[in-house]
Scaffold this motif. Structure first.
Motif, PDB file in Angstrom:
ATOM      1  N   MET A  63      30.971  10.483  13.884  1.00 46.48           N
ATOM      2  CA  MET A  63      31.114  11.224  15.137  1.00 46.48           C
ATOM      3  C   MET A  63      29.763  11.640  15.707  1.00 46.48           C
ATOM      4  O   MET A  63      29.497  11.465  16.907  1.00 46.48           O
ATOM      5  CB  MET A  63      31.991  12.458  14.893  1.00 46.48           C
ATOM      6  CG  MET A  63      32.189  13.335  16.115  1.00 46.48           C
ATOM      7  SD  MET A  63      33.172  14.830  15.772  1.00 46.48           S
ATOM      8  CE  MET A  63      31.926  15.854  14.929  1.00 46.48           C
ATOM      9  N   LYS A  67      27.603  10.448  19.058  1.00 47.11           N
ATOM     10  CA  LYS A  67      27.149  11.442  20.042  1.00 47.11           C
ATOM     11  C   LYS A  67      25.651  11.306  20.292  1.00 47.11           C
ATOM     12  O   LYS A  67      25.195  11.335  21.441  1.00 47.11           O
ATOM     13  CB  LYS A  67      27.484  12.847  19.546  1.00 47.11           C
ATOM     14  CG  LYS A  67      27.072  13.951  20.504  1.00 47.11           C
ATOM     15  CD  LYS A  67      27.419  15.327  19.936  1.00 47.11           C
ATOM     16  CE  LYS A  67      26.987  16.444  20.870  1.00 47.11           C
ATOM     17  NZ  LYS A  67      27.273  17.782  20.303  1.00 47.11           N
ATOM     18  N   GLU A 311      34.540  20.229  18.138  1.00 43.57           N
ATOM     19  CA  GLU A 311      34.302  18.786  18.300  1.00 43.57           C
ATOM     20  C   GLU A 311      35.084  17.970  17.278  1.00 43.57           C
ATOM     21  O   GLU A 311      35.721  16.966  17.621  1.00 43.57           O
ATOM     22  CB  GLU A 311      32.804  18.492  18.160  1.00 43.57           C
ATOM     23  CG  GLU A 311      31.969  18.970  19.322  1.00 43.57           C
ATOM     24  CD  GLU A 311      30.482  18.780  19.079  1.00 43.57           C
ATOM     25  OE1 GLU A 311      30.116  18.132  18.071  1.00 43.57           O
ATOM     26  OE2 GLU A 311      29.676  19.283  19.886  1.00 43.57           O
ATOM     27  N   TYR A 312      35.015  18.399  16.013  1.00 40.03           N
ATOM     28  CA  TYR A 312      35.686  17.641  14.948  1.00 40.03           C
ATOM     29  C   TYR A 312      37.201  17.647  15.150  1.00 40.03           C
ATOM     30  O   TYR A 312      37.864  16.604  15.039  1.00 40.03           O
ATOM     31  CB  TYR A 312      35.324  18.225  13.578  1.00 40.03           C
ATOM     32  CG  TYR A 312      35.956  17.484  12.415  1.00 40.03           C
ATOM     33  CD1 TYR A 312      35.283  16.417  11.819  1.00 40.03           C
ATOM     34  CD2 TYR A 312      37.204  17.833  11.926  1.00 40.03           C
ATOM     35  CE1 TYR A 312      35.859  15.716  10.754  1.00 40.03           C
ATOM     36  CE2 TYR A 312      37.786  17.150  10.863  1.00 40.03           C
ATOM     37  CZ  TYR A 312      37.107  16.097  10.283  1.00 40.03           C
ATOM     38  OH  TYR A 312      37.688  15.415   9.238  1.00 40.03           O
ATOM     39  N   GLU A 315      38.284  15.463  17.968  1.00 40.89           N
ATOM     40  CA  GLU A 315      38.111  14.034  17.676  1.00 40.89           C
ATOM     41  C   GLU A 315      39.141  13.513  16.695  1.00 40.89           C
ATOM     42  O   GLU A 315      39.686  12.413  16.861  1.00 40.89           O
ATOM     43  CB  GLU A 315      36.705  13.792  17.124  1.00 40.89           C
ATOM     44  CG  GLU A 315      36.387  12.351  16.747  1.00 40.89           C
ATOM     45  CD  GLU A 315      36.101  11.474  17.952  1.00 40.89           C
ATOM     46  OE1 GLU A 315      36.125  10.242  17.787  1.00 40.89           O
ATOM     47  OE2 GLU A 315      35.860  12.001  19.057  1.00 40.89           O
TER      48      GLU A 315
END
Length: 395
Positions: A63, A67, A311-312, A315
């Motif tokens: 991830m 990014k 974010e995690y 995702e």
């Protein structure tokens, strides 16, 4: 006929020249496209017994590399991430390390999910002079027996000595001076046991029984029966998610009514899936990530912890794990070295060792040095309690 032989000779010569050029390009490990990328390898236990630890680590690294590339890479160069699954097996981990170094020619390697695998991998890092950023726990990974740092190895999780010391501080505060110590029979467990024996007396803690269980344990009732007879005031179970889940379920089945303390290796959502309600009440030293929303606003880590969590979970549609934090820390510390020093392995190593100070990461605030390739303290951990499938800050 002469013309035919001349034509054959010319064709053979062209083939030989082409082959030589091809061999030369392959041996040098560089070509036009390679010069535009920076190759990093990630080696994680994304299957097998350690998958609850390795999977979030691999997911996180993919991830954040994506990014970083979307934001322009590093000094205009895109990162090429090569990943391996070591299947929670030391031999597979060593094989992956060999490939990452010799075939992929990675400038640095991040991973080594469990201590046994990382310890098996590190000699290749040292021999080939490749920076290895470990995501496993044992202090032996970054520190030799004489106390000096391993030259090419850096480690992102807290040392087992940090976690043991945090646990001992808690036991002393609660007045639990007589304890039972049980550890998994591998390098993660035995390393922590050694730290416990070294430091327990300083905190006025005595083990009335010390024993171990296998990582593949199916029934820990025999050893727990011995624990019950020893009459401790608290019970420490030092293992990772898989085996700890079995042991704490057995504790509940035997109706052992004692405070149960775990290691920093159980901070994964899998503990709820594997142990169920048996996990309720278990207390352990862990990173701030899983209790980030309960931290004071003055905590220097709170903002980046909450950002990573958002974010995690967006995702991957699942809760964060402490084990995703370690490759995050390792990657962004490495990015700073790559930005300043480029892809020379020795220059990267030197920068990591000498220029990583007060780096606010997910596991803590890192200050590396020539003597310390971890750079964290026991204060990077907090005590966490499991209550009804949730993490609760205990302090």
């Amino acid at each position: 006929m002469k013309k035919l032989w001349l034509l054959i000779f010319l064709l053979i010569s062209m083939l030989l020249i082409s082959a030589c050029n091809s061999d030369s390009k392959s041996a040098s490990g560089s070509n036009e496209s390679d010069s535009d990328t920076i190759k990093i390898a990630g080696i994680f236990s994304s299957s097998g017994g350690a998958a609850p630890l390795g999977e979030p680590g691999l997911e996180t690294l993919k991830m954040i590399v994506k990014k970083q590339n979307e934001e322009g890479g590093i000094n205009g160069k895109k990162i090429e991430l090569v990943t391996y699954d070591d299947k929670s097996d030391q031999n597979e981990a060593v094989l992956a390390m060999k490939k990452a170094i010799t075939q992929d020619k990675a400038v640095a390697i991040i991973g080594g999910t469990i201590s046994g695998n990382a310890l098996a991998m590190l000699p290749l890092s040292e021999q080939n002079k490749v920076p290895f950023i470990s995501t496993a726990s044992s202090r032996q990974i970054h520190q030799k027996e004489d106390g000096t740092a391993r030259e090419w190895v850096f480690k992102m999780p807290q040392d087992d000595s940090h976690a043991v010391e945090k646990l001992l501080q808690y036991l002393k505060e609660k007045g639990h001076s007589k304890v039972a110590w049980l550890n998994v029979a591998n390098s993660f467990g035995t390393g922590a046991h050694a730290e416990f024996k070294k430091s327990a007396r300083k905190y006025g803690i005595e083990a009335v029984i010390e024993d171990e269980f296998e990582a593949t344990v199916k029934d820990a009732k025999p050893v727990l029966t011995r624990v019950k007879k020893a009459k401790p005031q608290a019970l420490i179970v030092w293992g990772t998610v898989q085996e700890t889940s079995v042991v704490i379920k057995n504790i509940r089945e035997l109706a052992i009514d004692l405070p149960v303390l775990g290691s920093h290796g159980i901070g994964s959502q899998q503990i709820f899936n594997l142990a169920g309600d048996s996990a309720n009440g278990v207390i352990f030293p862990g990173g701030r990530l899983i209790v980030a929303d309960q931290l004071s606003d003055t905590d220097p880590q709170k903002e980046i912890l909450l950002n990573y969590k958002e974010e995690y979970e967006k995702e991957f549609k699942k809760p964060v794990s402490l084990f995703g934090a370690h490759p995050w820390d390792g990657f962004y510390i490495l990015v700073k070295a790559l930005e300043e020093k480029g892809t020379d392995r020795a220059a990267i190593r030197d920068y990591l060792e000498n220029n990583t100070s007060e780096f606010v990461g997910l596991a803590g605030v890192f200050s590396l040095s020539p003597k310390n390739h971890n750079g964290l303290t026991p204060d990077s951990l907090v005590m966490i309690k499991i209550e009804n499938g949730k993490w609760v800050l205990e302090e």
